[in-house]
Design an enzyme around this catalytic site. Structure first.
Site, mmCIF file in Angstrom:
data_model
loop_
_atom_site.group_PDB
_atom_site.id
_atom_site.type_symbol
_atom_site.label_atom_id
_atom_site.label_comp_id
_atom_site.label_asym_id
_atom_site.label_seq_id
_atom_site.Cartn_x
_atom_site.Cartn_y
_atom_site.Cartn_z
ATOM 1 C CG ASP A 1 49.893 45.843 30.841
ATOM 2 O OD1 ASP A 1 49.607 46.167 32.014
ATOM 3 O OD2 ASP A 1 49.157 46.093 29.867
ATOM 4 C CE LYS B 1 47.666 44.014 27.064
ATOM 5 N NZ LYS B 1 48.837 44.921 27.224
ATOM 6 C CE LYS C 1 45.848 46.977 28.641
ATOM 7 N NZ LYS C 1 47.155 47.558 29.075
#
Length: 241
Positions: free
Chosen positions: A94, A156, A187
């Site tokens: 991430d 995200k 996400k």
């Protein structure tokens, strides 16, 4: 009912990014991840090796963060950090997008940054955090497009370290992300701390939820399912939903 709970657990990326957490606290965290059967744990780079060891007999993935939480590092540093994390056992990355570049509308640099890291990590999943709490509508749209153009696997919402969007702002951000990165998965993270909100973001197209409240969300769902089991004619369930 069991399938509904299991399906939700495989959406949750159980997160502990507390830089003061001890080894024993992290081990307890991993035990909870195993108990609930989450999709993954998200940990600081320092704890990737420990996570891999503690979860070696499970299918729980190990995710770590890169250039986190500022998103102001250079590409070379992100590449090195990502490669080291993977060598230590990380299954997914991430990564913070280049936030200063986004704010300067230098979207070409944002894209090249993402592309370079994705090329460096190959088939490992790359999620890019665009930090919606800091962005205008146009910046959210541009950053989302660069995630897709740069070859990321996910876009995200945020790190959770720069505040959280309220419900309506979050739903609007997800709409913008989906519109501008239609081929990427989404996400959501930052303040997803109850089942009702988790359910709403999934309905908006989110396929992974990053949260330190994973056990709370699962317990709330299980409470609802248990009530429905006791009262099978109940149509709506408790007000939790």
């Amino acid at each position: 009912m069991i399938n509904k709970a299991k399906k939700l657990s495989k959406v949750i990326e159980f997160t502990n990014l507390d830089n003061s957490a001890t080894i024993e606290e992290m081990k307890a965290f991993f035990d909870k991840a195993k108990e609930y059967g989450f999709y993954s744990v998200v940990v600081l780079p320092h704890y990737v090796k420990l996570a891999k060891e503690e979860l070696k007999d499970t299918d729980i993935k190990v995710v770590t963060v890169v250039d986190f939480p500022l998103g102001a590092g250079n590409t070379e540093g992100k590449i090195a950090e990502s490669k080291k994390a993977i060598a230590d056992g990380a299954d997914e990355i991430d990564m913070m997008a280049n936030i200063p570049a986004i704010k300067n509308h230098d979207f070409e640099s944002v894209k090249n940054d993402i592309k370079s890291v994705k090329e460096a990590i190959g088939d490992k999943v790359l999620k890019v955090i665009i930090e919606n709490t800091l962005l205008t509508v146009d910046e959210k749209a541009g950053a989302s497009r660069m995630c897709e153009d740069g070859g990321a696997d996910y876009v995200k919402t945020s790190s959770g370290f720069n505040g959280n969007e309220d419900f309506y702002a979050l739903m609007e951000s997800l709409r913008i992300m989906k519109k501008n990165a239609p081929h990427l998965e989404m996400k959501a993270a930052g303040g997803i701390n109850n089942y009702k909100l988790a359910s709403n973001v999934m309905a908006a197209g989110v396929t992974k939820i990053g949260t330190s409240s994973g056990t709370i969300i699962m317990d709330q769902l299980n409470h609802v399912l248990e009530n429905q089991k006791i009262s099978p004619n109940q149509k709506t369930g408790p007000r939790l939903i």
